[in-house]
Scaffold this active site. Structure first.
Site, PDB file in Angstrom:
ATOM      1  N   GLU A 166     -12.585   2.563   4.550  1.00  0.00           N
ATOM      2  CA  GLU A 166     -12.241   1.944   5.840  1.00  0.00           C
ATOM      3  C   GLU A 166     -13.368   2.246   6.823  1.00  0.00           C
ATOM      4  O   GLU A 166     -13.825   3.389   6.865  1.00  0.00           O
ATOM      5  CB  GLU A 166     -10.912   2.505   6.371  1.00  0.00           C
ATOM      6  N   VAL A 188       1.444   1.433   3.127  1.00  0.00           N
ATOM      7  CA  VAL A 188       1.148   1.805   4.519  1.00  0.00           C
ATOM      8  C   VAL A 188       0.804   3.293   4.610  1.00  0.00           C
ATOM      9  O   VAL A 188       0.908   3.893   5.673  1.00  0.00           O
ATOM     10  CB  VAL A 188       2.330   1.481   5.471  1.00  0.00           C
ATOM     11  N   ASP A 220      -2.331  -2.091   4.026  1.00  0.00           N
ATOM     12  CA  ASP A 220      -2.788  -1.761   5.382  1.00  0.00           C
ATOM     13  C   ASP A 220      -3.839  -0.650   5.346  1.00  0.00           C
ATOM     14  O   ASP A 220      -4.457  -0.368   6.360  1.00  0.00           O
ATOM     15  CB  ASP A 220      -1.585  -1.308   6.231  1.00  0.00           C
ATOM     16  N   HIS A 260      -5.411  -1.314   8.939  1.00  0.00           N
ATOM     17  CA  HIS A 260      -4.814  -0.011   9.294  1.00  0.00           C
ATOM     18  C   HIS A 260      -4.151  -0.068  10.681  1.00  0.00           C
ATOM     19  O   HIS A 260      -4.489   0.702  11.587  1.00  0.00           O
ATOM     20  CB  HIS A 260      -5.885   1.096   9.252  1.00  0.00           C
ATOM     21  N   VAL A 261      -3.223  -0.991  10.810  1.00  0.00           N
ATOM     22  CA  VAL A 261      -2.563  -1.186  12.107  1.00  0.00           C
ATOM     23  C   VAL A 261      -1.064  -0.880  12.072  1.00  0.00           C
ATOM     24  O   VAL A 261      -0.400  -0.909  13.111  1.00  0.00           O
ATOM     25  CB  VAL A 261      -2.748  -2.638  12.624  1.00  0.00           C
ATOM     26  N   ARG A 290      -2.076   5.886   2.862  1.00  0.00           N
ATOM     27  CA  ARG A 290      -3.497   6.148   3.044  1.00  0.00           C
ATOM     28  C   ARG A 290      -4.231   5.643   1.803  1.00  0.00           C
ATOM     29  O   ARG A 290      -3.664   5.641   0.702  1.00  0.00           O
ATOM     30  CB  ARG A 290      -3.789   7.657   3.160  1.00  0.00           C
TER      31      ARG A 290
HETATM   32  N1  LIG Z   1      -0.857   2.905   8.127  1.00  0.00           N
HETATM   33  C1  LIG Z   1      -0.750   3.590   9.243  1.00  0.00           C
HETATM   34  O1  LIG Z   1      -1.171   3.139  10.288  1.00  0.00           O
HETATM   35  C2  LIG Z   1      -0.062   4.936   9.229  1.00  0.00           C
HETATM   36  C3  LIG Z   1       0.439   5.466  10.432  1.00  0.00           C
HETATM   37  C4  LIG Z   1       1.154   6.658  10.413  1.00  0.00           C
HETATM   38  C5  LIG Z   1       1.340   7.325   9.205  1.00  0.00           C
HETATM   39  N2  LIG Z   1       0.805   6.804   8.055  1.00  0.00           N
HETATM   40  C6  LIG Z   1       0.985   7.513   6.779  1.00  0.00           C
HETATM   41  O2  LIG Z   1       2.354   7.668   6.493  1.00  0.00           O
HETATM   42  C7  LIG Z   1       2.525   8.969   5.962  1.00  0.00           C
HETATM   43  C8  LIG Z   1       3.979   9.376   6.030  1.00  0.00           C
HETATM   44  O3  LIG Z   1       4.343   9.612   7.379  1.00  0.00           O
HETATM   45  P1  LIG Z   1       5.751  10.304   7.723  1.00  0.00           P
HETATM   46  O4  LIG Z   1       5.771  10.480   9.192  1.00  0.00           O
HETATM   47  O5  LIG Z   1       6.854   9.599   7.042  1.00  0.00           O
HETATM   48  O6  LIG Z   1       5.552  11.716   7.014  1.00  0.00           O
HETATM   49  P2  LIG Z   1       6.639  12.867   6.861  1.00  0.00           P
HETATM   50  O7  LIG Z   1       7.814  12.654   7.747  1.00  0.00           O
HETATM   51  O8  LIG Z   1       5.890  14.132   6.972  1.00  0.00           O
HETATM   52  O9  LIG Z   1       7.172  12.670   5.353  1.00  0.00           O
HETATM   53  C9  LIG Z   1       6.331  12.788   4.262  1.00  0.00           C
HETATM   54  C10 LIG Z   1       7.146  12.456   3.035  1.00  0.00           C
HETATM   55  O10 LIG Z   1       6.274  12.419   1.903  1.00  0.00           O
HETATM   56  C11 LIG Z   1       6.816  13.267   0.897  1.00  0.00           C
HETATM   57  N3  LIG Z   1       5.765  13.865   0.075  1.00  0.00           N
HETATM   58  C12 LIG Z   1       4.786  14.733   0.440  1.00  0.00           C
HETATM   59  N4  LIG Z   1       4.063  15.078  -0.641  1.00  0.00           N
HETATM   60  C13 LIG Z   1       4.602  14.423  -1.696  1.00  0.00           C
HETATM   61  C14 LIG Z   1       4.317  14.381  -3.075  1.00  0.00           C
HETATM   62  N5  LIG Z   1       3.334  15.120  -3.605  1.00  0.00           N
HETATM   63  N6  LIG Z   1       5.073  13.601  -3.864  1.00  0.00           N
HETATM   64  C15 LIG Z   1       6.103  12.875  -3.340  1.00  0.00           C
HETATM   65  N7  LIG Z   1       6.440  12.874  -2.037  1.00  0.00           N
HETATM   66  C16 LIG Z   1       5.689  13.645  -1.233  1.00  0.00           C
HETATM   67  C17 LIG Z   1       7.555  14.335   1.657  1.00  0.00           C
HETATM   68  O11 LIG Z   1       8.472  15.012   0.792  1.00  0.00           O
HETATM   69  P3  LIG Z   1       8.925  16.525   1.151  1.00  0.00           P
HETATM   70  O12 LIG Z   1       9.704  16.435   2.447  1.00  0.00           O
HETATM   71  O13 LIG Z   1       9.771  16.917  -0.008  1.00  0.00           O
HETATM   72  O14 LIG Z   1       7.665  17.332   1.302  1.00  0.00           O
HETATM   73  C18 LIG Z   1       8.241  13.479   2.727  1.00  0.00           C
HETATM   74  O15 LIG Z   1       9.347  12.814   2.184  1.00  0.00           O
HETATM   75  C19 LIG Z   1       1.559   9.805   6.792  1.00  0.00           C
HETATM   76  O16 LIG Z   1       1.256  11.043   6.174  1.00  0.00           O
HETATM   77  C20 LIG Z   1       0.360   8.894   6.854  1.00  0.00           C
HETATM   78  O17 LIG Z   1      -0.455   9.092   5.716  1.00  0.00           O
HETATM   79  C21 LIG Z   1       0.131   5.637   8.047  1.00  0.00           C
END
Ligand SMILES: NC(=O)c1ccc[n+]([C@@H]2O[C@H](COP(=O)([O-])OP(=O)(O)OC[C@H]3O[C@@H](n4cnc5c(N)ncnc54)[C@H](OP(=O)(O)O)[C@@H]3O)[C@@H](O)[C@H]2O)c1
Length: 341
Positions: A283, A252, A278, A302-303, A254
């Site tokens: 896309e 889920v 997803d 992507h939902v 990117r």
């Molecule tokens: N499919 C969809 O519709 C959808 C919707 C919303 C979001 N998303 C995706 O979900 C992602 C995560 O969202 P979130 O809100 O959980 O983000 P978040 O709260 O900012 O958390 C990001 C996490 O990823 C870790 N991370 C970053 N760079 C990394 C790396 N190089 N290696 C390992 N871990 C790493 C971070 O670790 P640190 O804290 O140590 O930096 C943190 O644990 C988004 O960035 C987006 O791409 C998808």
């Protein structure tokens, strides 16, 4: 009397939402210009803007000397990394923290659907064929979920929410992060705590350098990491080959984080039993994509991050940041230029 702040959105936000923003932020001059490219906005208008709320319409930094803050309508910033505005000192804030609760529900729904052979069940249905008693027993008995290990790559706000639910299902959860520590509620992070508290104490959190070590004992691999220069291709052929035999994958995050060609080949050999995807490299998924027909996969457009309370939460987030911007305080959800997300 401080001067008004000029807020411009290129998004198709409705009148009621914009009126509510203007009513509750009296210093804000609210303007909606629903364009697709920066060229459709004149230099004179760009020169007046203090706050920009957009998906991907960005001025050159020299065009918008007053611009101090860009609010994105996405959780990721990967589409900004190559624009000159990323190298400027304009604050960029994300939507992070709005979607984790519905995303965690979507992720767990996908995991359970894989464990209960939904791709095969759909195939039986499409072929209008009731499985035989032997097929029911041999191919449709669910995979175990409780007492298995789920590894969440990217243990941020989404990962926390997913972990709460998986712990309730009886899974042992491993969370991998960049810095090797869990990220809890922070004042400068929009963080809908939802149900993440449910099982956090039992989650084993480690740095991403532990990935190779945890893959062989992972039954369900959940990818919830931002796409950054460091995570592009993070789950390539070598990593997928280390996964426990017959593991399932839910992505889920990117497109670009999981190597799609390697995943297709691992699914074809059943080294990886099922995947729920997803997000994709391309896309919208092109009509000739192999994913449309891959039999061991659930494909969604992507939902996962669509949020039922989006309008209210967005208002709360933007209002909070308007207050902070006016007072010169640090904004909530500010993208970290060094970390790339
Ligand atoms: N499919 C969809 O519709 C959808 C919707 C919303 C979001 N998303 C995706 O979900 C992602 C995560 O969202 P979130 O809100 O959980 O983000 P978040 O709260 O900012 O958390 C990001 C996490 O990823 C870790 N991370 C970053 N760079 C990394 C790396 N190089 N290696 C390992 N871990 C790493 C971070 O670790 P640190 O804290 O140590 O930096 C943190 O644990 C988004 O960035 C987006 O791409 C998808």
């Amino acid at each position: 009397m401080p001067r008004p702040l000029n807020y411009l959105t290129t998004l198709d936000l409705d009148d009621a939402w914009l009126d509510e923003l203007a009513r509750t932020c009296p210093r804000l001059e609210v303007r909606r210009v629903p364009v697709r490219s920066a060229d459709e906005i004149t230099d004179t208008v760009w020169a007046e803007i203090d706050v920009l709320h957009t998906h991907d319409v960005f001025p050159r930094p020299d065009q918008a000397p007053r611009l101090g803050w860009i609010q994105l309508d996405t959780s990721g910033v990967e589409h900004v990394l190559d624009h000159p505005i990323w190298s400027s000192d304009v604050a960029i804030t994300t939507l992070g923290g709005i979607a984790p609760v519905p995303m965690s529900e979507f992720t767990v729904m996908s995991l359970l659907a894989l464990a209960h052979h939904q791709p095969l069940l759909e195939a039986f249905r499409r072929s209008r064929r009731w499985p035989t008693a032997a097929e029911r027993l041999t191919t449709l008995t669910p995979l175990p979920v409780d007492q298995t290990t789920a590894t969440i790559v990217g243990f941020g706000r989404v990962g926390h929410e997913v972990a709460g639910l998986l712990t309730a299902l009886g899974q042992q959860v491993v969370g991998l992060t960049r810095r090797g520590v869990a990220r809890g509620p922070e004042p400068d992070l929009y963080f809908d705590t939802g149900r993440s508290h449910l099982g956090l104490s039992s989650v084993r959190v480690a740095g991403i350098e532990r990935l190779e070590a945890v893959l062989p004992r992972t039954d369900f691999l959940i990818v919830a990491v931002p796409r950054t220069p460091a995570t592009r291709g993070l789950l390539g052929g070598a990593q997928l080959a280390r996964l426990k035999d017959g593991a399932c994958l839910v992505n889920v995050s990117r497109g670009g984080v999981v190597d799609e060609a390697a995943l297709l080949s691992a699914l074809a050999s059943r080294r990886i039993r099922y995947a729920a995807l997803d997000v994709f490299d391309d896309e919208p998924l092109p009509a000739d994509s192999p994913w449309w027909d891959e039999p061991h996969t659930l494909v969604t457009p992507h939902v996962a991050g669509l949020a039922p309370r989006y309008r209210e939460q967005l208002l709360e987030l933007v209002r909070t940041n308007v207050d902070r911007f006016q007072d010169g305080r640090p904004l909530v959800n500010r993208a970290d230029r060094g970390a790339g997300y």
